[in-house]
Design a protein around this motif. Sequence first.
Motif, PDB file in Angstrom:
ATOM      1  N   SER A   1       0.827  -1.199   0.000  1.00 46.95           N
ATOM      2  CA  SER A   1       0.000   0.000   0.000  1.00 46.95           C
ATOM      3  C   SER A   1       0.866   1.254   0.000  1.00 46.95           C
ATOM      4  N   GLU A   2       1.915   1.240   0.806  1.00 45.65           N
ATOM      5  CA  GLU A   2       2.800   2.403   0.873  1.00 45.65           C
ATOM      6  C   GLU A   2       3.491   2.646  -0.462  1.00 45.65           C
ATOM      7  N   LYS A   3       3.927   1.584  -1.121  1.00 46.59           N
ATOM      8  CA  LYS A   3       4.574   1.718  -2.432  1.00 46.59           C
ATOM      9  C   LYS A   3       3.637   2.381  -3.433  1.00 46.59           C
ATOM     10  N   LEU A   4       2.388   1.963  -3.436  1.00 45.59           N
ATOM     11  CA  LEU A   4       1.402   2.554  -4.338  1.00 45.59           C
ATOM     12  C   LEU A   4       1.208   4.037  -4.035  1.00 45.59           C
ATOM     13  N   LEU A   5       1.055   4.368  -2.765  1.00 49.90           N
ATOM     14  CA  LEU A   5       0.813   5.755  -2.376  1.00 49.90           C
ATOM     15  C   LEU A   5       1.998   6.652  -2.726  1.00 49.90           C
TER      16      LEU A   5
ATOM     17  N   SER B   1       8.401  16.287  -0.608  1.00 47.21           N
ATOM     18  CA  SER B   1       8.934  15.189   0.203  1.00 47.21           C
ATOM     19  C   SER B   1       7.779  14.438   0.840  1.00 47.21           C
ATOM     20  N   VAL B   2       8.060  13.216   1.271  1.00 46.73           N
ATOM     21  CA  VAL B   2       7.044  12.363   1.895  1.00 46.73           C
ATOM     22  C   VAL B   2       7.635  11.713   3.142  1.00 46.73           C
ATOM     23  N   ILE B   3       6.857  11.686   4.195  1.00 46.85           N
ATOM     24  CA  ILE B   3       7.202  10.892   5.378  1.00 46.85           C
ATOM     25  C   ILE B   3       6.173   9.775   5.455  1.00 46.85           C
ATOM     26  N   ALA B   4       6.632   8.539   5.270  1.00 47.18           N
ATOM     27  CA  ALA B   4       5.745   7.378   5.235  1.00 47.18           C
ATOM     28  C   ALA B   4       5.984   6.508   6.454  1.00 47.18           C
ATOM     29  N   GLU B   5       4.947   5.804   6.867  1.00 44.73           N
ATOM     30  CA  GLU B   5       4.984   4.994   8.080  1.00 44.73           C
ATOM     31  C   GLU B   5       6.134   3.998   8.078  1.00 44.73           C
ATOM     32  N   GLU B   6       6.348   3.324   6.949  1.00 46.34           N
ATOM     33  CA  GLU B   6       7.372   2.280   6.898  1.00 46.34           C
ATOM     34  C   GLU B   6       8.690   2.762   6.297  1.00 46.34           C
TER      35      GLU B   6
ATOM     36  N   ASP C   1      -0.005   9.464  11.775  1.00 39.65           N
ATOM     37  CA  ASP C   1      -1.459   9.261  11.742  1.00 39.65           C
ATOM     38  C   ASP C   1      -2.247  10.329  12.502  1.00 39.65           C
ATOM     39  N   LEU C   2      -1.626  11.452  12.843  1.00 38.94           N
ATOM     40  CA  LEU C   2      -2.351  12.511  13.544  1.00 38.94           C
ATOM     41  C   LEU C   2      -2.894  13.600  12.620  1.00 38.94           C
ATOM     42  N   PRO C   3      -2.092  14.212  11.736  1.00 36.85           N
ATOM     43  CA  PRO C   3      -2.549  15.410  11.025  1.00 36.85           C
ATOM     44  C   PRO C   3      -3.774  15.228  10.142  1.00 36.85           C
ATOM     45  N   ALA C   4      -3.842  14.133   9.374  1.00 36.65           N
ATOM     46  CA  ALA C   4      -4.996  13.958   8.477  1.00 36.65           C
ATOM     47  C   ALA C   4      -6.292  13.909   9.259  1.00 36.65           C
ATOM     48  N   GLY C   5      -6.306  13.133  10.339  1.00 33.65           N
ATOM     49  CA  GLY C   5      -7.526  13.008  11.134  1.00 33.65           C
ATOM     50  C   GLY C   5      -7.869  14.265  11.888  1.00 33.65           C
ATOM     51  N   ALA C   6      -6.861  14.904  12.466  1.00 34.37           N
ATOM     52  CA  ALA C   6      -7.112  16.118  13.243  1.00 34.37           C
ATOM     53  C   ALA C   6      -7.668  17.229  12.352  1.00 34.37           C
ATOM     54  N   LEU C   7      -7.108  17.393  11.145  1.00 33.11           N
ATOM     55  CA  LEU C   7      -7.621  18.423  10.245  1.00 33.11           C
ATOM     56  C   LEU C   7      -9.044  18.100   9.806  1.00 33.11           C
ATOM     57  N   LEU C   8      -9.303  16.826   9.518  1.00 37.50           N
ATOM     58  CA  LEU C   8     -10.656  16.410   9.138  1.00 37.50           C
ATOM     59  C   LEU C   8     -11.657  16.796  10.225  1.00 37.50           C
TER      60      LEU C   8
ATOM     61  N   VAL D   1       2.087   9.806   5.038  1.00 37.76           N
ATOM     62  CA  VAL D   1       1.373   8.652   4.494  1.00 37.76           C
ATOM     63  C   VAL D   1       1.291   7.541   5.531  1.00 37.76           C
ATOM     64  N   ASP D   2       0.067   7.150   5.870  1.00 37.98           N
ATOM     65  CA  ASP D   2      -0.151   5.963   6.703  1.00 37.98           C
ATOM     66  C   ASP D   2      -0.858   4.942   5.821  1.00 37.98           C
ATOM     67  N   PRO D   3      -0.120   3.963   5.298  1.00 38.24           N
ATOM     68  CA  PRO D   3      -0.679   3.062   4.287  1.00 38.24           C
ATOM     69  C   PRO D   3      -1.682   2.060   4.823  1.00 38.24           C
ATOM     70  N   LEU D   4      -1.612   1.804   6.150  1.00 38.05           N
ATOM     71  CA  LEU D   4      -2.536   0.843   6.762  1.00 38.05           C
ATOM     72  C   LEU D   4      -2.623   1.159   8.246  1.00 38.05           C
ATOM     73  N   ASP D   5      -3.542   2.032   8.589  1.00 38.94           N
ATOM     74  CA  ASP D   5      -3.745   2.397   9.987  1.00 38.94           C
ATOM     75  C   ASP D   5      -4.697   1.371  10.599  1.00 38.94           C
ATOM     76  N   GLY D   6      -4.132   0.494  11.427  1.00 33.73           N
ATOM     77  CA  GLY D   6      -4.904  -0.618  11.973  1.00 33.73           C
ATOM     78  C   GLY D   6      -4.264  -1.949  11.636  1.00 33.73           C
ATOM     79  N   THR D   7      -2.944  -1.931  11.450  1.00 29.26           N
ATOM     80  CA  THR D   7      -2.233  -3.157  11.076  1.00 29.26           C
ATOM     81  C   THR D   7      -2.450  -4.272  12.082  1.00 29.26           C
ATOM     82  N   ASN D   8      -2.423  -3.929  13.372  1.00 27.71           N
ATOM     83  CA  ASN D   8      -2.616  -4.961  14.392  1.00 27.71           C
ATOM     84  C   ASN D   8      -4.004  -5.591  14.306  1.00 27.71           C
ATOM     85  N   ASN D   9      -4.994  -4.810  13.888  1.00 24.88           N
ATOM     86  CA  ASN D   9      -6.332  -5.364  13.685  1.00 24.88           C
ATOM     87  C   ASN D   9      -6.332  -6.360  12.532  1.00 24.88           C
TER      88      ASN D   9
END
Length: 266
Positions: A48-52, A64-69, A214-221, A84-92
């Motif tokens: 997912s991260e590669k695609l994004l 520039s990009v800061i990605a989770e992995e 995983d904070l800025p996208a949600g907080a702005l929304l 970029v958070d390609p999969l928020d909820g990996t543990n789920n």
Amino acid sequence: MDLEYARTIAVEAAESAGALLLEGTRGALGVRAKGDAGDVVTDLDLASEKLLLERILTAFPSHSVIAEESGLVGEAGGQWTWLVDPLDGTNNVAIGLPTYVVGVALLRDGLPVLGVVHDPVSSQTWSAVRGRGAVCSSGVRLTPSYAPSPHGPLLAWTQGYDVTRADPGVRALKSALELRARRVLQLWAPLLAWAMLARGDIDGFVGYRAGVVDLPAGALLAQEAGIEIRALDGGPFEERIGGPAEVRSFVAGHPRAIPELLALLR
């Protein structure tokens, strides 16, 4: 910089990554440990991260990009940086729980100006541009209402990966919330909790030393939907990304609910 064009690119990239995740969760997962705190990473995170990254950097090669992995891709300190958070909820996903989202944010000099959250399971996407409101896939604006319950608020909780069980701050906060709130959800997917808050599904959201990606996208929304975010002591919330983890602790809710939420934490 055309932020509406950037929103279009981000939404299309997030939805394409979501389709990849939805298909991938139907098969066998390659799961392995990540770090020393019990976190995990899967082959789906990486795909997912590669695609994004490809979609974003093709459209905006100078950003520039800061990605989770992958961490930082490009030069640090530029005017425009994507998170970029390609999969928020990996543990789920790793335990077969279909609760996960894709998150993308764009920062201008550290300030979030665009946020996108996509839920592959429900096929819903929420996005916001600073100063222009928050909308769902159909274009309807998000405007959560205030409906207090006599049994206390329904809250979500998140904490950063570096927070240990022995941390006195997290222990005190979680104890207070468990005693005084109606329910406290720990979704392991904070971007989904932000979307739920922006929609009005929950009453509040409390975070302790939250993660950067995983904070800025949600907080702005949430903010663009009319949600107010404060520091845990009731002071202003630092929106710009940077500085110590302590500034990423927050309480968020409808403006009329904030006094009650802050009182729960005292």
